[in-house]
Design a protein around this motif. Sequence first.
Motif, short mmCIF file in Angstrom:
data_model
loop_
_atom_site.label_atom_id
_atom_site.label_comp_id
_atom_site.label_asym_id
_atom_site.label_seq_id
_atom_site.Cartn_x
_atom_site.Cartn_y
_atom_site.Cartn_z
N LEU A 3 0.83 -1.20 0.00
CA LEU A 3 0.00 0.00 0.00
C LEU A 3 0.86 1.26 0.00
CD1 LEU A 3 -2.78 1.34 0.16
CD2 LEU A 3 -2.65 1.11 2.66
N LEU A 4 1.94 1.24 0.80
CA LEU A 4 2.83 2.40 0.85
C LEU A 4 3.52 2.63 -0.49
CD1 LEU A 4 4.49 1.96 4.38
CD2 LEU A 4 2.68 3.56 3.71
N VAL A 5 3.94 1.55 -1.13
CA VAL A 5 4.59 1.67 -2.44
C VAL A 5 3.60 2.23 -3.46
CG1 VAL A 5 5.64 0.38 -4.34
CG2 VAL A 5 6.28 -0.14 -1.97
N THR A 6 2.37 1.74 -3.41
CA THR A 6 1.35 2.24 -4.34
C THR A 6 1.10 3.73 -4.13
OG1 THR A 6 0.28 0.07 -4.41
CG2 THR A 6 -1.05 1.97 -5.07
N ILE A 7 0.97 4.14 -2.87
CA ILE A 7 0.75 5.56 -2.57
C ILE A 7 1.93 6.40 -3.03
CG2 ILE A 7 0.49 7.23 -0.69
CD1 ILE A 7 -1.06 5.07 0.84
N ALA A 8 3.15 5.91 -2.77
CA ALA A 8 4.34 6.66 -3.19
C ALA A 8 4.41 6.77 -4.71
CB ALA A 8 5.59 5.98 -2.63
N TYR A 9 4.07 5.70 -5.41
CA TYR A 9 4.14 5.70 -6.87
C TYR A 9 3.17 6.72 -7.47
CZ TYR A 9 3.74 4.01 -11.68
OH TYR A 9 3.71 3.92 -13.05
N PHE A 10 1.93 6.70 -7.01
CA PHE A 10 0.95 7.62 -7.58
C PHE A 10 1.16 9.06 -7.10
CE2 PHE A 10 -1.35 3.65 -8.46
CZ PHE A 10 -1.67 3.88 -9.79
N CYS A 11 1.79 9.25 -5.95
CA CYS A 11 2.19 10.60 -5.55
C CYS A 11 3.27 11.14 -6.50
CB CYS A 11 2.72 10.60 -4.11
SG CYS A 11 1.42 10.50 -2.87
N LEU A 12 4.19 10.27 -6.88
CA LEU A 12 5.23 10.68 -7.84
C LEU A 12 4.61 11.01 -9.19
CD1 LEU A 12 8.25 10.99 -8.48
CD2 LEU A 12 8.29 8.56 -9.10
N VAL A 13 3.64 10.19 -9.63
CA VAL A 13 2.94 10.49 -10.88
C VAL A 13 2.22 11.84 -10.80
CG1 VAL A 13 1.04 9.74 -12.37
CG2 VAL A 13 2.70 8.06 -11.52
N TRP A 14 1.60 12.11 -9.67
CA TRP A 14 0.87 13.38 -9.50
C TRP A 14 1.82 14.56 -9.55
CZ3 TRP A 14 1.05 16.92 -5.36
CH2 TRP A 14 0.08 17.92 -5.42
N LEU A 15 2.98 14.42 -8.91
CA LEU A 15 3.95 15.52 -8.91
C LEU A 15 4.48 15.78 -10.31
CD1 LEU A 15 6.01 14.68 -5.68
CD2 LEU A 15 4.41 16.58 -6.00
N PHE A 20 3.78 19.73 -11.10
CA PHE A 20 4.83 20.53 -11.73
C PHE A 20 4.75 20.51 -13.26
CE2 PHE A 20 6.72 19.14 -7.65
CZ PHE A 20 6.86 20.40 -7.06
N HIS A 21 3.87 19.69 -13.81
CA HIS A 21 3.65 19.62 -15.27
C HIS A 21 4.96 19.39 -16.03
CE1 HIS A 21 -0.50 20.92 -14.74
NE2 HIS A 21 -0.04 21.87 -13.91
N LEU A 22 5.78 18.48 -15.50
CA LEU A 22 7.03 18.17 -16.19
C LEU A 22 6.78 17.39 -17.48
CD1 LEU A 22 9.21 17.14 -13.11
CD2 LEU A 22 9.11 19.36 -14.28
N LEU A 23 5.72 16.61 -17.50
CA LEU A 23 5.33 15.86 -18.70
C LEU A 23 3.83 16.00 -18.87
CD1 LEU A 23 7.38 12.55 -18.21
CD2 LEU A 23 7.88 14.38 -19.85
N ARG A 24 3.41 15.84 -20.15
CA ARG A 24 1.99 15.94 -20.44
C ARG A 24 1.36 14.55 -20.32
NH1 ARG A 24 -0.75 18.13 -26.10
NH2 ARG A 24 -2.94 17.97 -25.39
N PHE A 25 0.29 14.50 -19.54
CA PHE A 25 -0.36 13.21 -19.30
C PHE A 25 -1.31 12.90 -20.46
CE2 PHE A 25 -3.34 10.25 -17.21
CZ PHE A 25 -2.43 9.35 -16.69
N ASN A 26 -0.74 12.27 -21.49
CA ASN A 26 -1.54 11.92 -22.66
C ASN A 26 -1.79 10.41 -22.68
OD1 ASN A 26 0.95 10.88 -23.39
ND2 ASN A 26 1.46 12.62 -24.73
N LEU A 27 -2.30 9.92 -23.78
CA LEU A 27 -2.62 8.50 -23.88
C LEU A 27 -1.39 7.62 -23.74
CD1 LEU A 27 -4.82 6.38 -24.40
CD2 LEU A 27 -4.37 6.62 -26.86
N PHE A 28 -0.28 8.08 -24.33
CA PHE A 28 0.96 7.29 -24.25
C PHE A 28 1.43 7.16 -22.81
CE2 PHE A 28 5.62 7.45 -23.94
CZ PHE A 28 5.94 6.24 -24.53
N TRP A 29 1.50 8.34 -22.14
CA TRP A 29 2.01 8.29 -20.76
C TRP A 29 1.03 7.59 -19.82
CZ3 TRP A 29 6.76 8.48 -19.68
CH2 TRP A 29 7.65 9.25 -20.43
N SER A 30 -0.25 7.62 -20.12
CA SER A 30 -1.20 6.89 -19.28
C SER A 30 -0.97 5.38 -19.39
CB SER A 30 -2.63 7.24 -19.67
OG SER A 30 -2.91 6.83 -21.00
N PHE A 31 -0.66 4.92 -20.63
CA PHE A 31 -0.32 3.50 -20.80
C PHE A 31 0.97 3.16 -20.06
CE2 PHE A 31 -3.28 3.38 -24.44
CZ PHE A 31 -3.90 2.18 -24.18
N VAL A 32 1.93 4.10 -20.12
CA VAL A 32 3.21 3.86 -19.43
C VAL A 32 2.99 3.78 -17.92
CG1 VAL A 32 5.47 4.81 -18.90
CG2 VAL A 32 4.61 4.90 -21.24
#
Length: 344
Positions: A3-15, A20-32
């Motif tokens: 659970l902690l790893v999952t929370i940390a992973y999606f927190c990193l995705v959110w950041l 910070f909008h470092l990358l654009r969350f498009n279809l490609f990155w959603s698959f990634v």
Amino acid sequence: MELLVTIAYFCLVWLIFFRFHLLRFNLFWSFVVFGLYAGAALTEIIVLGQTTPYSKELVVERYVIQLAPEFGGLVTEVHAKPNVPVKKGSPIFSMDATPWQNKLTEATGALAGAVEEQKSVEAELAQAQRKLDDAVKLVPQGNMAAEQLPIRQDRVEGLKAQIAGIQRKQATLQAEVSEARYNLEHATIVAPADGYLVDLVLRPGGFIRLKQPVANFVSTEEVFLIATVDQRSVQWVRPGDEAHFALSMYPGRLFKAKVDSVVWATSRSQLTATGLLPSEQQLGTSRTFFVKLDPEGDFSQTPLELGASGLAAIFTSKAIDLVRVLRMIEIQSESLLNYVFNPF
């Protein structure tokens, strides 16, 4: 931990994508993003679970010996204290040995008397045997009355029977001497191994019944670990497989062990022999098997106390290096989390 790893992973995705909008969350990155998470989850469930079994239920075990005196009696002295290490052979407590000392003295005296009695009867037998031998020679020659022969024969047989009775008496007395001496030697209960007492509540003046358990003695000569492993991943576990374990009482520390054996039985599936046929209510199922581990290394600074709990990872022969590293990271992370707890 998952659970902690999952929370940390999606927190990193959110950041990265939303804060910070470092990358654009498009279809490609959603698959990634979701592909990496799905791949990691499958790796954890299938690869790690099958080749490196993980147990979150591990406990330190030692042999516990119940102290039960050979005979009942009055406690005269208590030598040991609870939870204080003692060496093998050290006295624990003593009981009143007077009754057995008296029995030993009495039986020893009676045995000595029986030995002297046998010697006296044997001397009479030797004399009677000589007279019988003389009668055997003289009666055929007519130098002795014929009726003397059966008389002397009866005398010899009677003395032999008397000696046999004395010998049986000696055997009985010898058994009494041995019993009294044995109990006299065991009037003081000693430590059966190196270890310590847990619940010694005896005090001088207390009375103990025959073979009544009065204390639990924990041996420190041998220690082993018992871990529960899911049946779906225990198939590859073999004696000699390497294992790592962590204990809650030592946060952040990892220790090594070897697989001793798998306990191929579970109590829930055991049927009790009765006069009735077993029913489905009596048959239970279990998800796990017990795996016995032998710890390796020096534990002088981190004693393996009976009842200490933790977790373990077993590295089977099917585990590749990458999977081993991932499991080691996981168990190390779990061990570090033991620093965080609520003391209230």
